[in-house]
Design a protein around this motif. Structure first.
Motif, short mmCIF file in Angstrom:
data_model
loop_
_atom_site.label_atom_id
_atom_site.label_comp_id
_atom_site.label_asym_id
_atom_site.label_seq_id
_atom_site.Cartn_x
_atom_site.Cartn_y
_atom_site.Cartn_z
N ASN A 155 -19.24 5.51 42.44
CA ASN A 155 -19.96 6.28 42.08
C ASN A 155 -20.25 6.40 40.24
O ASN A 155 -19.85 7.78 40.13
CB ASN A 155 -20.59 7.04 42.76
CG ASN A 155 -22.13 8.54 42.91
OD1 ASN A 155 -22.87 7.01 41.67
ND2 ASN A 155 -22.28 9.34 42.70
N GLU A 156 -20.87 6.05 39.42
CA GLU A 156 -20.91 6.71 38.22
C GLU A 156 -21.97 6.83 37.67
O GLU A 156 -22.41 5.83 36.26
CB GLU A 156 -20.15 5.18 37.40
CG GLU A 156 -18.43 5.00 37.73
CD GLU A 156 -18.28 4.14 36.44
OE1 GLU A 156 -16.92 4.60 36.20
OE2 GLU A 156 -17.92 2.62 37.12
N VAL B 205 -13.80 8.28 28.50
CA VAL B 205 -14.46 8.58 29.81
C VAL B 205 -13.45 7.90 31.14
O VAL B 205 -13.33 6.37 30.91
CB VAL B 205 -15.94 7.86 29.95
CG1 VAL B 205 -16.76 8.58 31.32
CG2 VAL B 205 -16.57 8.39 28.61
N LEU B 206 -13.67 8.80 32.81
CA LEU B 206 -12.69 8.40 33.35
C LEU B 206 -13.53 8.33 34.75
O LEU B 206 -13.74 9.55 34.88
CB LEU B 206 -11.20 9.09 32.85
CG LEU B 206 -10.62 8.85 34.22
CD1 LEU B 206 -9.81 7.15 33.86
CD2 LEU B 206 -9.10 9.49 33.51
N HIS B 207 -13.62 7.98 35.84
CA HIS B 207 -13.89 8.13 36.95
C HIS B 207 -12.36 8.87 37.71
O HIS B 207 -11.48 8.10 37.39
CB HIS B 207 -14.51 7.25 37.33
CG HIS B 207 -15.29 7.36 39.51
ND1 HIS B 207 -14.13 7.89 40.09
CD2 HIS B 207 -16.22 7.81 39.15
CE1 HIS B 207 -15.22 8.14 40.73
NE2 HIS B 207 -16.19 8.22 40.25
N SER B 208 -12.92 9.78 38.49
CA SER B 208 -11.55 10.75 39.28
C SER B 208 -11.24 9.57 39.97
O SER B 208 -9.09 9.17 40.18
CB SER B 208 -12.34 11.67 40.00
OG SER B 208 -13.72 10.46 40.96
N HIS B 209 -11.34 8.18 39.99
CA HIS B 209 -10.82 7.14 40.65
C HIS B 209 -9.28 6.31 40.45
O HIS B 209 -8.71 6.00 40.72
CB HIS B 209 -12.03 6.04 40.97
CG HIS B 209 -11.69 4.90 41.66
ND1 HIS B 209 -11.11 3.78 40.89
CD2 HIS B 209 -11.61 3.93 42.63
CE1 HIS B 209 -9.95 2.83 41.96
NE2 HIS B 209 -10.39 3.30 43.09
N ASP B 210 -10.13 6.69 39.67
CA ASP B 210 -8.71 6.16 38.04
C ASP B 210 -8.01 7.03 38.31
O ASP B 210 -7.03 6.81 37.26
CB ASP B 210 -9.07 5.50 36.92
CG ASP B 210 -10.14 3.86 37.44
OD1 ASP B 210 -10.50 3.53 38.33
OD2 ASP B 210 -11.83 4.02 37.10
N TYR B 211 -8.05 8.31 37.80
CA TYR B 211 -6.70 9.21 37.88
C TYR B 211 -5.66 9.37 38.41
O TYR B 211 -6.01 9.18 39.70
CB TYR B 211 -7.89 10.45 38.14
CG TYR B 211 -6.57 11.27 37.56
CD1 TYR B 211 -6.18 11.89 36.05
CD2 TYR B 211 -6.25 12.56 38.54
CE1 TYR B 211 -5.57 13.18 35.45
CE2 TYR B 211 -5.04 13.78 37.98
CZ TYR B 211 -4.39 13.84 37.00
OH TYR B 211 -3.84 14.52 36.56
N ARG B 212 -4.75 9.79 38.14
CA ARG B 212 -3.43 9.51 38.64
C ARG B 212 -2.47 10.58 38.71
O ARG B 212 -1.97 11.39 39.62
CB ARG B 212 -1.95 8.13 38.61
CG ARG B 212 -2.55 6.98 38.85
CD ARG B 212 -2.94 6.72 40.06
NE ARG B 212 -3.43 5.50 41.09
CZ ARG B 212 -4.72 5.34 40.96
NH1 ARG B 212 -5.76 6.07 40.84
NH2 ARG B 212 -5.24 4.05 41.55
N LEU C 249 -15.36 12.39 35.14
CA LEU C 249 -16.41 11.52 36.23
C LEU C 249 -15.97 11.61 37.94
O LEU C 249 -15.55 10.73 38.73
CB LEU C 249 -17.48 10.48 36.56
CG LEU C 249 -17.89 9.75 34.47
CD1 LEU C 249 -18.90 8.70 34.79
CD2 LEU C 249 -19.35 11.39 34.47
N ALA C 250 -16.31 13.08 38.43
CA ALA C 250 -15.60 13.28 40.12
C ALA C 250 -16.92 13.23 40.95
O ALA C 250 -17.06 14.06 41.20
CB ALA C 250 -14.65 14.58 39.77
N THR C 251 -17.66 12.21 40.66
CA THR C 251 -18.97 12.46 41.16
C THR C 251 -18.88 11.15 42.39
O THR C 251 -20.00 11.32 42.96
CB THR C 251 -19.79 11.39 39.97
OG1 THR C 251 -19.05 9.74 39.86
CG2 THR C 251 -20.05 12.60 38.99
#
Length: 535
Positions: free
Chosen positions: A156-157, A170-177, A327-329
């Protein structure tokens, strides 16, 4: 000939689905599009499109005794709150123990699920498949389908004014490691759910974090104040849930608010939302308050607009020189690989009976598993959904009429709307014990506490007053497990075992001071008696 059941996904729900099919004499065929089991809980360095993954540091929010499969306790040596590597190992051990791996076809994606032309007579499904290694495409027909893909796939972006002009990352939390790339950076995190909170804590150890929230949040700790026991072990008990329905919601929220604020004054830390604690999915975090106190996390209002290098918030404040926006959305869940006339999710709403069965299908041969947000662990609920679904597929359990199903669906929607603040993530909320009991009652395995009191009072007391562990749903009925009683009675042994990591000093004589005072008291009384009698 046994019925063939397609299991889509090899994560925590998919593994339970395979096991339950085998228990009921069905033939499972599991399709997992990656090269390993575990789903969300299998950590990968590389981001995979459409595949959710934990961060390297992720520790689960639910304690091991409350999250295990109901006939396979987690080893006593494992910590109560497990790192993702322990969770993944547990799943692999479960699959090995019950011989599930041979039913999983890796690197195979389900492209489309449609009803067969003779569905009205047979209830069968056609699956279009592709092997990502060989490129082979083919289709197969199955008697039933268990959809075990979860709800953490599509990002959800949301858009914000000026975000396209922002020159930073810009990064979504999905892609953070993991945080090593962001040492010394100024970071904005948008969203204060569990992922946002965990990332804020982790990234604040190497940079300056601004955590933006529209509403604020109530923060729960993993450990309760009563001796440091896991909070779910202390709170999720039948005795508690038997009383709650009779208490005013205002009283329950007042008690919860006081308990939460005893850990961390939410007003003082700029966290207090405009809704009560029961109106949100729990945000679990043990460290955010400390990071705010250190100044390395600053709580900010909602975002108004971005500039090329910074961000303005709705309260008029501004932060410049931002290097990274996260984006931790959350996620938008759906099932694009299933015939749209069967499942068409809009605004994250799943109008299914028990969040499983499309009510208007002529044949109940498709079920969605694990697409819920429980106030507790998801694994035992997914397992119980699988136990119910497989017995429905067999014909051993008959579901209510479509009219009754829709009545149940609408009742749940109304209760959710009344209780929770309106957001995209508050659409599939369930309470652990009430929902588990609903599923178990349909399946015939709900524990009968009254019957237990007559037969085994000691066990009954533990079932009613102790933590409501998943083993309770293996005490009776279909799927009964002979080890359930022992697992229930030894729960606290497994909770305490990983904490006993060193020998403690041998205590002085038990009750030393009290015993001394008691002796003095006895002597004084005797002296008074002697004086009264002999003097």
């Amino acid at each position: 000939m046994s019925k063939r059941v397609a299991v889509i996904g090899g994560g925590c729900s998919g593994l339970a689905a395979i096991k339950c099919c085998l228990d009921e004499g069905l033939e499972p065929v599991c399709f997992e599009r990656t090269d390993e089991l575990g789903g969300l809980w299998r950590y990968t360095e590389q981001v995979q499109k459409g595949q959710a993954c934990v961060m390297r540091s992720t520790v689960i929010n639910t304690s091991k005794e409350m999250m295990c499969y109901s006939d396979y306790p987690i080893p006593k040596e494992y910590p109560n709150f497990m790192h993702n590597t322990h969770v993944w190992q547990y799943f692999k051990d479960y699959a090995e123990h019950f011989g599930l791996k041979k039913y999983i076809h890796y690197n195979v994606e389900v492209v489309m699920v449609t009803r067969t032309p003779d569905f009205a007579e047979t209830g069968k499904w056609n699956l279009e498949l592709v092997d990502h290694k060989s490129g082979k495409e083919w289709s197969e027909v199955f008697d039933a389908v268990l959809v075990c893909t979860g709800h953490h796939a599509e990002k959800n972006e949301p858009s914000f004014p000026g975000l396209s002009d922002f020159k930073g990352e810009v990064l979504h939390s999905h892609d953070y490691r993991e945080p090593s790339r962001y040492v010394g950076k100024r970071i904005l995190i948008i969203g204060i759910g569990n992922s946002g909170g965990d990332m804020a804590v982790e990234l604040s150890r190497c940079g300056q974090v601004f955590l933006s929230t529209r509403r604020g949040t109530w923060i729960w700790n993993r450990l309760g104040r009563a001796g440091g026991m896991p909070v779910d072990i202390a709170a999720i008990r039948r005795v508690t849930f038997s009383i709650l329905p009779y208490l005013p919601a205002s009283l329950v929220n007042a008690v919860l608010k006081k308990a939460i604020n005893s850990h961390l004054d939410h007003d003082l830390y700029s966290l207090t939302p405009d809704y009560p604690p029961q109106a949100q999915h729990p945000m679990v975090n043990d460290d955010l308050g400390n990071r705010i106190a250190c100044g390395s996390v600053k709580i900010k209002a909602d975002v108004k607009r971005f500039t090329a290098t910074g961000v303005e918030f709705v309260d008029g404040t501004f932060e410049d020189s931002i290097d990274l926006v996260v984006l931790a959305t959350g996620y938008i869940f759906g099932f694009p690989f299933i015939e749209k006339k069967v499942i068409d999710v809009k605004e994250n709403r799943l109008p299914f009976y028990k969040y499983m069965f499309p009510p208007d299908l002529e044949h109940k041969t498709l079920a969605v598993i694990g697409c819920i947000q429980p106030l507790g662990a998801i694994m035992p609920i997914s397992e119980l959904q699988c136990r119910l679904a497989t017995r429905v597929f067999k014909g051993d359990v008959k579901l209510p009429s479509a009219t009754e199903m829709w009545k149940d669906i609408r009742m749940k929607e109304a209760a959710m709307a009344q209780r929770y603040v309106k957001t995209q993530r508050h659409t599939v909320q369930v309470d652990y014990i009430p929902f588990m009991d609903e599923l178990a009652e349909l399946n015939g395995c709900k524990p009968d506490v009254v019957a237990l009191f007559k037969k085994d009072p000691k066990l009954a007391l533990q079932v009613f007053f102790g933590p409501c562990t998943p083993y309770q749903y293996r005490l009776m009925g279909p799927g009964k497990w002979e080890g359930a009683r022992e697992a229930i009675m030894t729960t606290m042994d497994r909770v305490q075992f990983p904490l006993a990591t060193r020998p403690l000093p041998v205590p002085a004589e038990k009750g030393g001071l009290r015993a001394l005072l008691l002796r003095i008291f006895v002597v004084v009384i005797l002296m008074l008696i002697v004086r009264l009698v002999f003097l």
